[in-house]
Design an enzyme around this catalytic site. Structure first.
Site, PDB file in Angstrom:
ATOM      1  N   ASP A  30       0.840  -1.197   0.000  1.00  0.00           N
ATOM      2  CA  ASP A  30       0.000   0.000   0.000  1.00  0.00           C
ATOM      3  C   ASP A  30       0.880   1.253   0.000  1.00  0.00           C
ATOM      4  O   ASP A  30       1.736   1.428   0.888  1.00  0.00           O
ATOM      5  CB  ASP A  30      -0.892  -0.010   1.249  1.00  0.00           C
ATOM      6  CG  ASP A  30      -2.134   0.862   1.084  1.00  0.00           C
ATOM      7  OD1 ASP A  30      -2.089   1.802   0.270  1.00  0.00           O
ATOM      8  OD2 ASP A  30      -3.128   0.604   1.771  1.00  0.00           O
ATOM      9  N   ASP A  31       0.681   2.111  -0.987  1.00  0.00           N
ATOM     10  CA  ASP A  31       1.351   3.420  -1.072  1.00  0.00           C
ATOM     11  C   ASP A  31       2.869   3.328  -1.230  1.00  0.00           C
ATOM     12  O   ASP A  31       3.599   4.268  -0.877  1.00  0.00           O
ATOM     13  CB  ASP A  31       1.032   4.279   0.167  1.00  0.00           C
ATOM     14  CG  ASP A  31      -0.386   4.808   0.165  1.00  0.00           C
ATOM     15  OD1 ASP A  31      -1.135   4.498  -0.776  1.00  0.00           O
ATOM     16  OD2 ASP A  31      -0.751   5.524   1.118  1.00  0.00           O
ATOM     17  N   CYS A  69      -6.439   3.784  -3.680  1.00  0.00           N
ATOM     18  CA  CYS A  69      -6.658   2.460  -3.090  1.00  0.00           C
ATOM     19  C   CYS A  69      -7.691   1.560  -3.754  1.00  0.00           C
ATOM     20  O   CYS A  69      -7.366   0.553  -4.376  1.00  0.00           O
ATOM     21  CB  CYS A  69      -7.043   2.629  -1.622  1.00  0.00           C
ATOM     22  SG  CYS A  69      -5.841   3.547  -0.650  1.00  0.00           S
ATOM     23  N   ARG A  73      -7.393  -1.777  -6.439  1.00  0.00           N
ATOM     24  CA  ARG A  73      -7.723  -3.150  -6.052  1.00  0.00           C
ATOM     25  C   ARG A  73      -8.812  -3.732  -6.939  1.00  0.00           C
ATOM     26  O   ARG A  73      -8.815  -4.946  -7.222  1.00  0.00           O
ATOM     27  CB  ARG A  73      -8.110  -3.173  -4.575  1.00  0.00           C
ATOM     28  CG  ARG A  73      -6.908  -2.938  -3.673  1.00  0.00           C
ATOM     29  CD  ARG A  73      -7.231  -2.350  -2.306  1.00  0.00           C
ATOM     30  NE  ARG A  73      -6.107  -1.540  -1.883  1.00  0.00           N
ATOM     31  CZ  ARG A  73      -5.028  -2.022  -1.265  1.00  0.00           C
ATOM     32  NH1 ARG A  73      -4.960  -3.301  -0.967  1.00  0.00           N
ATOM     33  NH2 ARG A  73      -4.032  -1.221  -0.945  1.00  0.00           N
ATOM     34  N   LYS A 122      -5.187  -5.941   3.724  1.00  0.00           N
ATOM     35  CA  LYS A 122      -6.195  -4.911   3.485  1.00  0.00           C
ATOM     36  C   LYS A 122      -7.056  -5.263   2.270  1.00  0.00           C
ATOM     37  O   LYS A 122      -6.545  -5.473   1.179  1.00  0.00           O
ATOM     38  CB  LYS A 122      -5.497  -3.567   3.279  1.00  0.00           C
ATOM     39  CG  LYS A 122      -6.400  -2.446   2.790  1.00  0.00           C
ATOM     40  CD  LYS A 122      -5.588  -1.176   2.532  1.00  0.00           C
ATOM     41  CE  LYS A 122      -6.393  -0.152   1.749  1.00  0.00           C
ATOM     42  NZ  LYS A 122      -5.633   1.081   1.493  1.00  0.00           N
ATOM     43  N   HIS A 124     -10.532  -3.514   1.090  1.00  0.00           N
ATOM     44  CA  HIS A 124     -10.926  -2.209   0.544  1.00  0.00           C
ATOM     45  C   HIS A 124     -11.740  -2.270  -0.739  1.00  0.00           C
ATOM     46  O   HIS A 124     -11.633  -1.398  -1.606  1.00  0.00           O
ATOM     47  CB  HIS A 124      -9.706  -1.312   0.363  1.00  0.00           C
ATOM     48  CG  HIS A 124     -10.023   0.126   0.647  1.00  0.00           C
ATOM     49  ND1 HIS A 124      -9.077   1.128   0.681  1.00  0.00           N
ATOM     50  CD2 HIS A 124     -11.204   0.745   0.910  1.00  0.00           C
ATOM     51  CE1 HIS A 124      -9.650   2.284   0.952  1.00  0.00           C
ATOM     52  NE2 HIS A 124     -10.955   2.072   1.099  1.00  0.00           N
ATOM     53  N   SER A 147      -8.654   1.207   4.578  1.00  0.00           N
ATOM     54  CA  SER A 147      -7.387   1.849   4.924  1.00  0.00           C
ATOM     55  C   SER A 147      -7.253   2.062   6.432  1.00  0.00           C
ATOM     56  O   SER A 147      -8.236   2.283   7.145  1.00  0.00           O
ATOM     57  CB  SER A 147      -7.253   3.190   4.198  1.00  0.00           C
ATOM     58  OG  SER A 147      -7.174   3.001   2.809  1.00  0.00           O
ATOM     59  N   HIS A 231       0.852   2.626   4.089  1.00  0.00           N
ATOM     60  CA  HIS A 231      -0.187   3.645   4.176  1.00  0.00           C
ATOM     61  C   HIS A 231      -0.094   4.314   5.542  1.00  0.00           C
ATOM     62  O   HIS A 231       0.183   3.660   6.551  1.00  0.00           O
ATOM     63  CB  HIS A 231      -1.558   2.986   3.990  1.00  0.00           C
ATOM     64  CG  HIS A 231      -2.681   3.937   3.729  1.00  0.00           C
ATOM     65  ND1 HIS A 231      -3.184   4.778   4.712  1.00  0.00           N
ATOM     66  CD2 HIS A 231      -3.418   4.183   2.610  1.00  0.00           C
ATOM     67  CE1 HIS A 231      -4.182   5.489   4.207  1.00  0.00           C
ATOM     68  NE2 HIS A 231      -4.341   5.157   2.922  1.00  0.00           N
ATOM     69  N   ASP A 283      -0.048  -0.681  -4.971  1.00  0.00           N
ATOM     70  CA  ASP A 283      -1.371  -0.273  -5.446  1.00  0.00           C
ATOM     71  C   ASP A 283      -1.386   1.085  -6.126  1.00  0.00           C
ATOM     72  O   ASP A 283      -2.249   1.361  -6.962  1.00  0.00           O
ATOM     73  CB  ASP A 283      -2.393  -0.306  -4.307  1.00  0.00           C
ATOM     74  CG  ASP A 283      -2.133   0.727  -3.214  1.00  0.00           C
ATOM     75  OD1 ASP A 283      -0.996   1.237  -3.099  1.00  0.00           O
ATOM     76  OD2 ASP A 283      -3.071   1.011  -2.441  1.00  0.00           O
ATOM     77  N   ASN A 284      -0.486   1.966  -5.752  1.00  0.00           N
ATOM     78  CA  ASN A 284      -0.426   3.308  -6.362  1.00  0.00           C
ATOM     79  C   ASN A 284       0.916   3.934  -6.028  1.00  0.00           C
ATOM     80  O   ASN A 284       1.745   3.323  -5.336  1.00  0.00           O
ATOM     81  CB  ASN A 284      -1.585   4.200  -5.888  1.00  0.00           C
ATOM     82  CG  ASN A 284      -1.810   4.207  -4.400  1.00  0.00           C
ATOM     83  OD1 ASN A 284      -2.841   3.733  -3.910  1.00  0.00           O
ATOM     84  ND2 ASN A 284      -0.852   4.736  -3.635  1.00  0.00           N
ATOM     85  N   LYS A 298       1.157   9.657  -5.242  1.00  0.00           N
ATOM     86  CA  LYS A 298      -0.175   9.082  -5.036  1.00  0.00           C
ATOM     87  C   LYS A 298      -1.271  10.096  -5.374  1.00  0.00           C
ATOM     88  O   LYS A 298      -1.179  11.265  -5.021  1.00  0.00           O
ATOM     89  CB  LYS A 298      -0.315   8.641  -3.577  1.00  0.00           C
ATOM     90  CG  LYS A 298      -1.684   8.110  -3.215  1.00  0.00           C
ATOM     91  CD  LYS A 298      -1.763   7.744  -1.745  1.00  0.00           C
ATOM     92  CE  LYS A 298      -3.156   7.231  -1.379  1.00  0.00           C
ATOM     93  NZ  LYS A 298      -3.250   6.838   0.047  1.00  0.00           N
TER      94      LYS A 298
END
Length: 454
Positions: A30-31, A69, A73, A122, A124, A147, A231, A283-284, A298
């Site tokens: 994540d992130d 996010c 996904r 996670k 989401h 998140s 994140h 994810d990003n 992001k």
């Protein structure tokens, strides 16, 4: 949902006569930015296990996700742009929508072929019962539903009988309203800890992952491991706190690298390493970290917001120490997994991704897809890439009155610093027409999100 089965066909000369479907481990951070790990240029934090994974596998340098996010996904799990499956940029605890029951996920692609499936981390894609991983093909779910900076849904959370309430929390207090940065930890559809101890999530996910792999070593398995870190709020266990040279961000990344090492060691110890495809990506773009060398972070549709580090490793299948510069992305994993395990997807729906097994296995493989659509977090088509060229349908830095297309050559200008739209009007016209054509196709063939009345 319709899934049609067939026997797997040879993927390439590299894997011909080796059609035994692999175990699959998909690690989704994540992130994490492009420049946050060693194989893609990081120097402030050390990532020796990812360094080794890259040396033993293949790096993908044009691997795309989405700006934030939930939309990312949705792309990953369904093989479609998020706008096609009507999932917005970010889902919140008050939302009554989620991934539709009719969508076919990665887990539902492999499950008919006898795979054990787990989502650890996670989710989401909807926190209410009909939208949880256990309703989308996963046998096992352990993790947080959205998140880690969000709060519990006080009305719909289902606490297990032995739920561990921490920090003076009780069920009665939890029902009074959510508190930011305090999220539930779930097993299946039940909250088992609230608030979750975020400092221990990486370690606990890792242990759960190891236990799942070990329990299923005699059968094919798919482990989807979408980590909570990095994140914000950032958290790390005592073992890694203060150990990096880049503050708590570096500490958290080094703990994630440790997690990769633990999983790799488990695969080796169980003698299933050569039977297992491991994929690592994000994810990003970076939030607090580095998306270098790309512009943006992001939330942006500049490359730094959506172009992710990606490493794939499968001993004796994926050539070691190699790089693919071809366009690929998380939307491509679903059709690729289908090919690898021998599942043919039904023709009753549009899938945006393509089978990229040739990019995984072949040396100097030609492009599988030459185009990529960049959707903003608000669901608008903001940019379009065709080959080396990237067209912004309008300049995101301009006001509504002065917006105009921008054109960049990502080979000669990877930092997206020189707008050449004025000198290439014909290219602008060609790309704009194709972008709008593909956008219309998605609009005409989009599918609804799942929705609850209240």
């Amino acid at each position: 949902m319709t899934v049609t089965l067939r026997a797997a066909e040879p993927l390439s000369k590299v894997v011909e006569d080796r059609s035994t479907p692999p175990n699959i481990v998909l690690i989704f951070i994540d992130d994490l930015g492009y420049g946050d790990i060693g194989p893609f240029g990081a120097t402030k934090q050390k990532t020796p296990h990812l360094d080794l994974m890259a040396a033993e596998g293949r790096k993908f340098t044009s691997f795309y996700a989405a700006p934030v996010c939930s939309m990312s996904r949705a792309c990953l799990l369904t093989g479609c742009y998020n706008t096609r499956v009507s999932i917005p940029g970010v889902l919140f605890p008050g939302n009554t929508i989620g991934l539709h029951a009719d969508e076919i996920t990665l887990a539902e692609v492999v499950q008919p072929q006898g795979y054990a499936t787990a989502c650890i981390g996670k989710w989401h894609l909807g926190h209410r019962s009909p939208f949880l991983p256990t309703k989308h093909g996963f046998d096992v779910y352990f993790g947080i539903p959205y998140s880690n900076d969000m709060a519990i849904d006080p009305l719909h959370a289902h606490f297990s009988q032995d739920c561990l309430f921490r920090e003076g929390m009780t069920e009665a207090k939890a029902r009074q309203g959510g508190i930011r940065d305090t999220v539930p930890l779930m097993r299946g559809e039940d909250v088992v800890e609230y608030p979750a101890d975020q400092s221990m999530l990486t370690k606990r996910y890792t242990q759960e992952a190891i236990e799942f792999i070990t329990a299923n070593k005699e059968r094919p398995f798919f482990l989807y491991l979408p980590h909570t870190m990095v994140h914000r709020p950032l958290a790390v266990s005592d073992e890694f706190r203060g150990k990096s040279k880049n503050g708590i961000l570096g500490d958290a990344i080094e703990e994630l690298d440790w997690s990769v090492g633990q999983i790799m060691r488990t695969l080796r110890d169980l003698a299933i390493d050569s039977q297992t495809l491991v994929i690592f990506t994000s994810d990003n773009g970076a939030d607090v970290g580095s998306s270098a060398p790309w512009r943006g972070k992001k939330g942006s549709i500049f490359e730094g917001g959506v172009r992710e580090p990606c490493i794939m490793r499968w001993p004796n299948r994926i050539p070691a120490g190699t790089i693919s510069n071809q366009i690929a992305g998380n939307i491509d994993l679903l059709p690729t997994f289908a090919r690898l395990v021998g599942t043919t997807l039904s023709a009753d729906r549009e899938i945006d991704g393509k089978d990229i097994s040739s990019l995984m296995f072949q040396e100097d493989a030609p492009p599988v897809r030459t185009a990529h659509l960049y959707f903003t977090q608000s669901g608008e088509l903001g940019a379009f890439r065709q080959g080396d060229w990237k067209l912004f349908l309008s300049d995101p830095n301009k006001t509504d009155e002065t917006k105009r297309p921008m054109l960049f050559n990502l080979v000669t200008d990877p930092a997206e610093s020189l707008d050449v739209a004025a000198s290439h009007p014909e290219m602008v016209g060609v790309l704009l027409a194709e972008a709008l054509r593909q956008q219309k196709d998605i609009q005409d063939h989009c599918r609804p999100a799942g929705k609850l009345e209240k």
